[in-house]
Design an enzyme around this catalytic site. Structure first.
Site, PDB file in Angstrom:
ATOM      1  N   LYS A  22      52.218  71.169  84.319  1.00 32.36           N
ATOM      2  CA  LYS A  22      52.649  69.542  84.322  1.00 32.36           C
ATOM      3  C   LYS A  22      51.302  68.849  83.976  1.00 32.36           C
ATOM      4  CE  LYS A  22      53.020  66.151  87.827  1.00 32.36           C
ATOM      5  NZ  LYS A  22      51.555  65.955  88.052  1.00 32.36           N
ATOM      6  N   ASN A  23      50.275  68.910  84.534  1.00 32.22           N
ATOM      7  CA  ASN A  23      49.085  68.211  84.228  1.00 32.22           C
ATOM      8  C   ASN A  23      48.534  68.454  82.809  1.00 32.22           C
ATOM      9  OD1 ASN A  23      49.104  67.009  86.813  1.00 32.22           O
ATOM     10  ND2 ASN A  23      47.815  68.436  87.758  1.00 32.22           N
ATOM     11  N   ARG A  93      51.401  58.066  86.929  1.00 32.04           N
ATOM     12  CA  ARG A  93      50.063  57.997  86.544  1.00 32.04           C
ATOM     13  C   ARG A  93      49.264  58.367  85.081  1.00 32.04           C
ATOM     14  NH1 ARG A  93      46.395  62.598  86.383  1.00 32.04           N
ATOM     15  NH2 ARG A  93      48.219  63.641  86.680  1.00 32.04           N
ATOM     16  N   CYS A 117      51.458  59.774  92.458  1.00 30.54           N
ATOM     17  CA  CYS A 117      51.438  59.737  93.972  1.00 30.54           C
ATOM     18  C   CYS A 117      50.122  58.706  94.500  1.00 30.54           C
ATOM     19  CB  CYS A 117      50.978  61.251  94.305  1.00 30.54           C
ATOM     20  SG  CYS A 117      52.182  62.499  94.064  1.00 30.54           S
ATOM     21  N   ARG A 122      43.340  54.365  93.387  1.00 31.94           N
ATOM     22  CA  ARG A 122      43.343  55.385  92.110  1.00 31.94           C
ATOM     23  C   ARG A 122      42.384  54.527  91.100  1.00 31.94           C
ATOM     24  NH1 ARG A 122      48.073  59.750  92.003  1.00 31.94           N
ATOM     25  NH2 ARG A 122      46.190  61.010  91.156  1.00 31.94           N
ATOM     26  N   PRO A 123      41.059  54.369  91.139  1.00 33.17           N
ATOM     27  CA  PRO A 123      40.425  53.523  90.353  1.00 33.17           C
ATOM     28  C   PRO A 123      40.446  54.129  88.923  1.00 33.17           C
ATOM     29  CG  PRO A 123      38.749  54.819  91.801  1.00 33.17           C
ATOM     30  CD  PRO A 123      40.174  55.126  92.236  1.00 33.17           C
ATOM     31  N   ILE A 124      40.026  53.585  87.755  1.00 31.65           N
ATOM     32  CA  ILE A 124      39.862  53.862  86.499  1.00 31.65           C
ATOM     33  C   ILE A 124      38.768  53.638  86.011  1.00 31.65           C
ATOM     34  CG2 ILE A 124      42.337  54.279  86.017  1.00 31.65           C
ATOM     35  CD1 ILE A 124      42.100  51.664  84.318  1.00 31.65           C
ATOM     36  N   ASP A 125      37.549  53.168  86.760  1.00 26.32           N
ATOM     37  CA  ASP A 125      36.341  52.570  86.203  1.00 26.32           C
ATOM     38  C   ASP A 125      35.665  53.646  85.396  1.00 26.32           C
ATOM     39  OD1 ASP A 125      36.141  53.858  88.900  1.00 26.32           O
ATOM     40  OD2 ASP A 125      33.871  53.633  88.600  1.00 26.32           O
ATOM     41  N   GLN A 126      35.994  54.644  85.680  1.00 30.25           N
ATOM     42  CA  GLN A 126      35.143  55.766  84.475  1.00 30.25           C
ATOM     43  C   GLN A 126      35.707  55.918  83.438  1.00 30.25           C
ATOM     44  OE1 GLN A 126      32.137  56.982  85.692  1.00 30.25           O
ATOM     45  NE2 GLN A 126      32.302  55.601  87.253  1.00 30.25           N
ATOM     46  N   ASP A 306      45.310  69.519  94.691  1.00 35.31           N
ATOM     47  CA  ASP A 306      46.872  69.602  94.762  1.00 35.31           C
ATOM     48  C   ASP A 306      47.404  70.968  95.592  1.00 35.31           C
ATOM     49  OD1 ASP A 306      47.142  67.305  93.189  1.00 35.31           O
ATOM     50  OD2 ASP A 306      47.483  68.252  91.400  1.00 35.31           O
ATOM     51  N   ARG A 398      59.661  65.675  90.522  1.00 37.57           N
ATOM     52  CA  ARG A 398      58.586  64.964  89.259  1.00 37.57           C
ATOM     53  C   ARG A 398      57.899  65.989  88.913  1.00 37.57           C
ATOM     54  NH1 ARG A 398      54.677  61.697  91.649  1.00 37.57           N
ATOM     55  NH2 ARG A 398      53.646  62.550  90.327  1.00 37.57           N
TER      56      ARG A 398
END
Ligand code: UD1
Length: 421
Positions: A22-23, A93, A117, A122-126, A306, A398
């Site tokens: 999936k990922n 996500r 999830c 769930r930061p996205i700063d990077q 996970d 999902r």
């Protein structure tokens, strides 16, 4: 909304074939936006998250066909917008990979902040730090990320302050067609990071070092079409290994890359489970009692976050007291209160769960709080005495392809029922 009615206590026997990852699939499908030709992507799991990303790509103008055997044929030549802000984008996500993909394709992108999830923030700063280093101006407003460049993306060095799978993938996608060289340091090493790099390289990219801490991406002008097959799903395989260990019996889990499962199989061996590795399969057997173990989640090659809920479900019936530390996410123990309804004795203090093994769980009405927690509750139901009703299956749908069919094929007793309104 559907629920599973599970009759626990049956050992599992037989063979099960693991689906595509999936990922990896959600990253590769988003990255295909960079390819202005036909891509044939095989071994794609037919699950809700994949259907959603394919629908989002259709909304952007891609031609997409999904075949019943899990082959996706897509052509993004006619993609006509850099804006991905529909309701569907907000729900998942992995839609944030469109930021890197649209920036790489058009030099600008407008994408809604992602869902997925809920394990706390769930930061996205990077991700943003990487895009900015490559010349993008990025702002977050009204729930959307707006990124623009003056003359397209430019290669640069990016040091990740935290090992992030999402940011590593997003920056790699954005860098594939950038001008010059991008170097990602302290990169994530997960199997799906490597699979994405392999896919892009098959299509003409120049990416070296994926699977190590340092990834070097030399930008190319154009990618060409081609055929690529996605790797087997590490987490689905791990979930079947734990399910077989939980129920007892003898199961051959086929279509796996055993190396990707080392952290999981090592823990199972420690817990008195028999593991036999073959080239592309793992046999799992258990007849004695599960024994305690301590587990800490970490980026790959550490124990995957996970698999944390599934291993906690298993340890809940182990002999002795175990400690499980969640070191990737701040808030990934919501499901513990559901396990306690089934008789588990677990106390959570911050990032650590202390699990006092009880001999048996007992069936109860419970719910899935997220995707992997849903798998954990299903495993708990399969090993419990009596009947468990597991609600909120939308999470499981999902991410697991034909989950109940595969489990029933091993002798598990569960049926899907429609919930009454
Ligand atoms: C993570 C897991 C991945 C799993 C997925 C879903 C790791 C390293 N990654 O991937 O294996 O499939 O969850 O459960 O185990 N972070 C920041 N800033 C950012 C991005 C991330 O601080 O810009 C932090 C997150 O809050 C988190 C950690 O880094 O604590 C790992 O996040 P990341 O790897 O990006 O998450 P996913 O890609 O969702």
């Amino acid at each position: 909304m559907d629920k599973f009615v599970i009759t626990g206590g049956n050992p599992l026997h037989g063979e099960v074939i693991v689906s595509g990852a999936k990922n990896a699939a959600v990253a590769i499908l988003a990255a295909a936006v960079l390819v202005e030709d036909t891509c044939v992507i095989e071994n794609v799991p037919i699950i809700k998250d994949v259907k959603v990303i394919l629908e989002i790509l259709r909304q952007l103008g891609a031609e997409v066909q999904m075949q019943e055997n899990g082959t996706v044929v897509m052509n993004c030549s006619n993609l006509n917008t850099f804006e991905a802000t529909s309701d569907l984008v907000r729900k998942m996500r992995a839609s944030y990979y469109l930021l890197g993909a649209l920036l790489g394709r058009f030099g600008k992108a407008q994408v809604s902040l992602p869902g997925g999830c809920d394990f706390g923030g769930r930061p996205i700063d990077q991700h943003i730090k990487g895009f900015e280093a490559m010349g993008a101006m990025v702002k977050v407003e009204h729930g959307n990320v707006y990124a623009t460049t003056v003359e397209g993306m430019k290669g640069n060095s990016v040091y990740m302050d935290k090992v992030s799978v999402g940011a590593t993938i997003n920056i790699m996608i954005a860098a594939t067609k950038a001008q010059g060289m991008t170097i990602i340091e302290n990169a994530a090493k997960e199997p799906h990071v490597v699979d994405l790099a392999n896919f892009l390289n098959y299509m003409g990219a120049n990416i070296k070092g994926a699977g190590t801490d340092v990834i070097k991406i030399k930008g190319v002008d154009k990618l060409h079409g081609g055929t690529y097959s996605i790797i087997p799903d590490q987490i689905e395989a791990g979930t079947f290994l734990v399910a077989a260990a939980a129920c007892g019996g003898d199961v051959l889990v086929k279509n796996v890359i055993p190396k990707h499962l080392d952290a999981i199989t090592a823990k199972l061996v420690e817990m008195n489970v028999e593991i036999e590795e073959m080239d592309d399969a793992i046999r799992v057997k258990r007849s004695g009692k599960i024994t305690k173990a301590n587990v800490k989640t970490l980026p790959y090659p550490g124990f995957p976050t996970d698999m944390q809920p599934q291993i906690v479900a298993l340890l809940s019936v182990a002999e002795g007291t175990s400690m499980v530390t969640e070191d990737v996410w701040d808030n990934r123990f919501q499901y513990v209160s559901e396990l306690k309804r089934m008789g588990a004795q677990i106390s959570v203090n911050g990032k650590t769960a202390v699990i006092e093994g009880v001999g048996n769980l007992t069936g109860a009405p419970v719910r899935s709080t997220d995707l992997r927690a849903g798998a954990a509750m299903l495993i708990a139901g399969l090993m419990a005495k009596g009947t468990t009703e597991l609600q909120n299956l939308e999470h499981i749908d999902r991410g697991y392809e034909n989950f109940e069919q595969k489990l029933c094929g091993l002798g598990a007793q569960l049926v899907r029922e429609k919930m009454e309104e």
